[in-house]
Design an enzyme around this catalytic site. Structure first.
Site, mmCIF file in Angstrom:
data_model
loop_
_atom_site.group_PDB
_atom_site.id
_atom_site.type_symbol
_atom_site.label_atom_id
_atom_site.label_comp_id
_atom_site.label_asym_id
_atom_site.label_seq_id
_atom_site.Cartn_x
_atom_site.Cartn_y
_atom_site.Cartn_z
ATOM 1 N N ILE A 85 0.834 -1.210 0.000
ATOM 2 C CA ILE A 85 0.000 0.000 0.000
ATOM 3 C C ILE A 85 0.869 1.261 0.000
ATOM 4 O O ILE A 85 0.553 2.247 -0.671
ATOM 5 C CB ILE A 85 -0.959 -0.020 1.215
ATOM 6 C CG1 ILE A 85 -1.920 -1.218 1.104
ATOM 7 C CG2 ILE A 85 -1.748 1.275 1.313
ATOM 8 C CD1 ILE A 85 -2.706 -1.524 2.384
ATOM 9 N N ASP A 135 14.005 3.123 10.004
ATOM 10 C CA ASP A 135 13.171 2.321 10.894
ATOM 11 C C ASP A 135 12.280 3.294 11.670
ATOM 12 O O ASP A 135 12.790 4.154 12.399
ATOM 13 C CB ASP A 135 14.071 1.516 11.852
ATOM 14 C CG ASP A 135 13.266 0.594 12.757
ATOM 15 O OD1 ASP A 135 12.071 0.894 13.013
ATOM 16 O OD2 ASP A 135 13.825 -0.413 13.214
ATOM 17 N N VAL A 136 10.967 3.155 11.517
ATOM 18 C CA VAL A 136 10.057 4.148 12.111
ATOM 19 C C VAL A 136 10.033 4.104 13.642
ATOM 20 O O VAL A 136 9.472 5.003 14.261
ATOM 21 C CB VAL A 136 8.613 3.998 11.567
ATOM 22 C CG1 VAL A 136 8.556 4.298 10.086
ATOM 23 C CG2 VAL A 136 8.023 2.629 11.879
ATOM 24 N N SER A 193 -7.104 -0.627 10.090
ATOM 25 C CA SER A 193 -7.462 -1.909 9.467
ATOM 26 C C SER A 193 -8.847 -2.290 9.973
ATOM 27 O O SER A 193 -9.244 -1.868 11.073
ATOM 28 C CB SER A 193 -6.458 -2.990 9.885
ATOM 29 O OG SER A 193 -6.942 -4.280 9.558
ATOM 30 N N TYR A 217 -2.016 -7.673 16.413
ATOM 31 C CA TYR A 217 -2.256 -6.808 15.245
ATOM 32 C C TYR A 217 -3.520 -5.969 15.452
ATOM 33 O O TYR A 217 -3.537 -4.763 15.207
ATOM 34 C CB TYR A 217 -2.378 -7.671 13.991
ATOM 35 C CG TYR A 217 -2.525 -6.885 12.718
ATOM 36 C CD1 TYR A 217 -1.430 -6.218 12.169
ATOM 37 C CD2 TYR A 217 -3.748 -6.799 12.057
ATOM 38 C CE1 TYR A 217 -1.557 -5.491 10.993
ATOM 39 C CE2 TYR A 217 -3.884 -6.077 10.886
ATOM 40 C CZ TYR A 217 -2.785 -5.429 10.362
ATOM 41 O OH TYR A 217 -2.907 -4.709 9.193
ATOM 42 N N LYS A 267 -3.884 -1.916 15.644
ATOM 43 C CA LYS A 267 -4.701 -1.112 14.721
ATOM 44 C C LYS A 267 -5.811 -0.365 15.463
ATOM 45 O O LYS A 267 -6.189 0.737 15.072
ATOM 46 C CB LYS A 267 -5.256 -1.990 13.600
ATOM 47 C CG LYS A 267 -4.173 -2.545 12.683
ATOM 48 C CD LYS A 267 -3.348 -1.422 12.061
ATOM 49 C CE LYS A 267 -2.233 -1.928 11.164
ATOM 50 N NZ LYS A 267 -1.462 -0.845 10.549
ATOM 51 N N VAL A 269 -6.065 -6.783 1.392
ATOM 52 C CA VAL A 269 -5.522 -6.151 0.195
ATOM 53 C C VAL A 269 -4.428 -7.069 -0.356
ATOM 54 O O VAL A 269 -3.623 -7.598 0.423
ATOM 55 C CB VAL A 269 -4.904 -4.769 0.536
ATOM 56 C CG1 VAL A 269 -4.478 -4.048 -0.739
ATOM 57 C CG2 VAL A 269 -5.872 -3.916 1.354
ATOM 58 N N THR A 297 -1.314 -7.581 -1.146
ATOM 59 C CA THR A 297 0.050 -7.029 -1.017
ATOM 60 C C THR A 297 0.975 -8.171 -0.602
ATOM 61 O O THR A 297 0.505 -9.240 -0.182
ATOM 62 C CB THR A 297 0.099 -5.943 0.085
ATOM 63 O OG1 THR A 297 -0.130 -6.584 1.352
ATOM 64 C CG2 THR A 297 -0.926 -4.849 -0.128
HETATM 65 P P1 NAD Z 1 3.807 -4.797 3.118
HETATM 66 O O1 NAD Z 1 4.486 -5.789 3.976
HETATM 67 O O2 NAD Z 1 3.606 -5.077 1.681
HETATM 68 O O3 NAD Z 1 4.542 -3.380 3.271
HETATM 69 C C1 NAD Z 1 4.907 -2.875 4.525
HETATM 70 C C2 NAD Z 1 6.240 -2.153 4.401
HETATM 71 O O4 NAD Z 1 6.564 -1.621 5.700
HETATM 72 C C3 NAD Z 1 7.410 -3.084 3.999
HETATM 73 O O5 NAD Z 1 8.091 -2.536 2.890
HETATM 74 C C4 NAD Z 1 8.292 -3.120 5.242
HETATM 75 O O6 NAD Z 1 9.683 -3.213 4.938
HETATM 76 C C5 NAD Z 1 7.957 -1.786 5.894
HETATM 77 N N1 NAD Z 1 8.263 -1.782 7.323
HETATM 78 C C6 NAD Z 1 7.938 -2.733 8.252
HETATM 79 N N2 NAD Z 1 8.422 -2.382 9.444
HETATM 80 C C7 NAD Z 1 9.064 -1.200 9.290
HETATM 81 C C8 NAD Z 1 9.779 -0.323 10.156
HETATM 82 N N3 NAD Z 1 9.953 -0.619 11.458
HETATM 83 N N4 NAD Z 1 10.288 0.809 9.654
HETATM 84 C C9 NAD Z 1 10.145 1.120 8.339
HETATM 85 N N5 NAD Z 1 9.511 0.328 7.464
HETATM 86 C C10 NAD Z 1 8.964 -0.807 7.932
HETATM 87 O O7 NAD Z 1 2.397 -4.503 3.827
HETATM 88 P P2 NAD Z 1 1.061 -3.788 3.306
HETATM 89 O O8 NAD Z 1 0.059 -4.839 3.141
HETATM 90 O O9 NAD Z 1 1.353 -2.827 2.205
HETATM 91 O O10 NAD Z 1 0.677 -2.982 4.622
HETATM 92 C C11 NAD Z 1 0.878 -1.583 4.741
HETATM 93 C C12 NAD Z 1 0.073 -1.086 5.934
HETATM 94 O O11 NAD Z 1 -1.316 -1.329 5.687
HETATM 95 C C13 NAD Z 1 0.406 -1.814 7.236
HETATM 96 O O12 NAD Z 1 0.322 -0.898 8.303
HETATM 97 C C14 NAD Z 1 -0.688 -2.831 7.343
HETATM 98 O O13 NAD Z 1 -0.930 -3.217 8.665
HETATM 99 C C15 NAD Z 1 -1.857 -2.062 6.758
HETATM 100 N N6 NAD Z 1 -2.951 -2.902 6.286
HETATM 101 C C16 NAD Z 1 -2.749 -3.850 5.329
HETATM 102 C C17 NAD Z 1 -3.804 -4.640 4.916
HETATM 103 C C18 NAD Z 1 -3.634 -5.701 3.857
HETATM 104 O O14 NAD Z 1 -4.583 -6.498 3.681
HETATM 105 N N7 NAD Z 1 -2.537 -5.765 3.141
HETATM 106 C C19 NAD Z 1 -5.062 -4.479 5.480
HETATM 107 C C20 NAD Z 1 -5.235 -3.510 6.465
HETATM 108 C C21 NAD Z 1 -4.171 -2.726 6.851
#
Ligand code: NAD
Length: 256
Positions: free
Chosen positions: A19, A63-64, A142, A155, A159, A188, A190
């Site tokens: 995302i 790293d956040v 989420s 998780y 959220k 999603v 991803t």
């Molecule tokens: P993803 O794993 O594809 O991408 C997440 C990115 O965050 C990765 O590139 C990872 O390296 C980076 N990351 C992780 N920890 C980190 C840190 N400490 N510092 C910096 N970067 C860091 O995941 P996604 O599916 O794109 O998810 C993105 C966000 O959306 C997340 O917060 C996730 O919880 C949320 N979300 C995702 C979904 C889904 O279905 N994919 C649904 C609801 C919410």
């Protein structure tokens, strides 16, 4: 957006994948300059090298959860692009594991990245936006932060934390012209979800989704872009926008 004579500027965390990557791509297409942060340096190099050379992107590993590094990175983004108008907090991790089997270390780690990381980045950016006259922040909640989904003790708690953090920040920062909203996606497609959901999980989700399918990352990114754009969502703050194929609004769903 507050940049009248320059391109608007956004910090996107988790920009290396999923995302966050889709949001960065959307924003670049819409004319934003993007500071793309992720702890995965290889993913940044693979996705942003050309755009960085074209001056549209500043990509750096971050790293956040490291507050000193975050402060430095956010200030650097403002310096490179001469301003800061938006933040997308998409860095996050997930686990689907029964509560009784969830190690406390894992619980702490998920809260640290998903909630504390969102707070650290938002605080550092909002201090700059306050000086500069305003901006917008979009957090990643989420449906698992709104409902007690199975296996989501850590998780889901993280959220849920992002939901209330978004509402409190919206309240505290409105006086500085800073709007804070969140999206609450359902499943999603991803890399995070591809790694976690086997066919059985997909079938289970499909039974509870009126739209019967997972979202594509860009379907979430388009809502993020809308919430960042002060010319389109100027009176929205503290809002948690479900982007979930009807999941959170649905009652009984027909079998067919
Ligand atoms: P993803 O794993 O594809 O991408 C997440 C990115 O965050 C990765 O590139 C990872 O390296 C980076 N990351 C992780 N920890 C980190 C840190 N400490 N510092 C910096 N970067 C860091 O995941 P996604 O599916 O794109 O998810 C993105 C966000 O959306 C997340 O917060 C996730 O919880 C949320 N979300 C995702 C979904 C889904 O279905 N994919 C649904 C609801 C919410």
């Amino acid at each position: 957006m507050s940049g009248a004579t320059r391109n608007p500027v956004a910090v996107v965390t988790g920009a290396g994948s999923g995302i966050g990557l889709a949001a960065a791509e959307r924003l670049i297409t819409a004319g934003w300059k993007v500071a793309a942060f992720d702890r995965d340096e290889k993913a940044l190099a693979a996705n942003y090298r050309e755009r960085a050379e074209a001056g549209r992107v500043f990509a750096a590993s971050l790293d956040v959860t490291d507050e000193k590094a975050v402060e430095k990175a956010v200030q650097q983004a403002r310096k490179v692009f001469d301003g800061l108008d938006g933040v997308v907090n998409s860095a996050g991790i997930a686990a689907d594991i029964p509560a009784l089997e969830t190690p406390v270390d894992l619980f702490r780690k998920i809260l640290d990245i998903n909630v504390t990381g969102t707070f650290i980045v938002s605080q550092a950016a909002a201090r700059i936006m306050k000086e500069d006259g305003g901006g917008a922040i979009v957090n990643m909640a989420s449906v698992s932060g709104l409902r007690g989904s199975k296996g989501r003790s850590a998780y889901g708690a993280s959220k849920g934390g992002v939901v209330i953090l978004t509402q409190v920040l919206a309240n505290d920062l409105a006086r500085y012209g800073i709007r804070v909203n969140a999206v609450a996606p359902g499943p999603v497609n991803t890399p995070m979800v591809k790694a976690m959901h086997v066919d059985k999980d997909r079938a289970l989700w499909a039974r509870h989704l009126p739209m019967r399918r997972y979202a594509e990352p860009d379907e979430v990114a388009s809502v993020i872009e809308f919430l960042l754009d002060g010319s389109r969502s100027s009176y929205m703050t503290g809002e948690i926008v479900a982007v979930d194929g009807g999941f959170s609004g649905a009652g009984i769903i027909a079998d067919d």
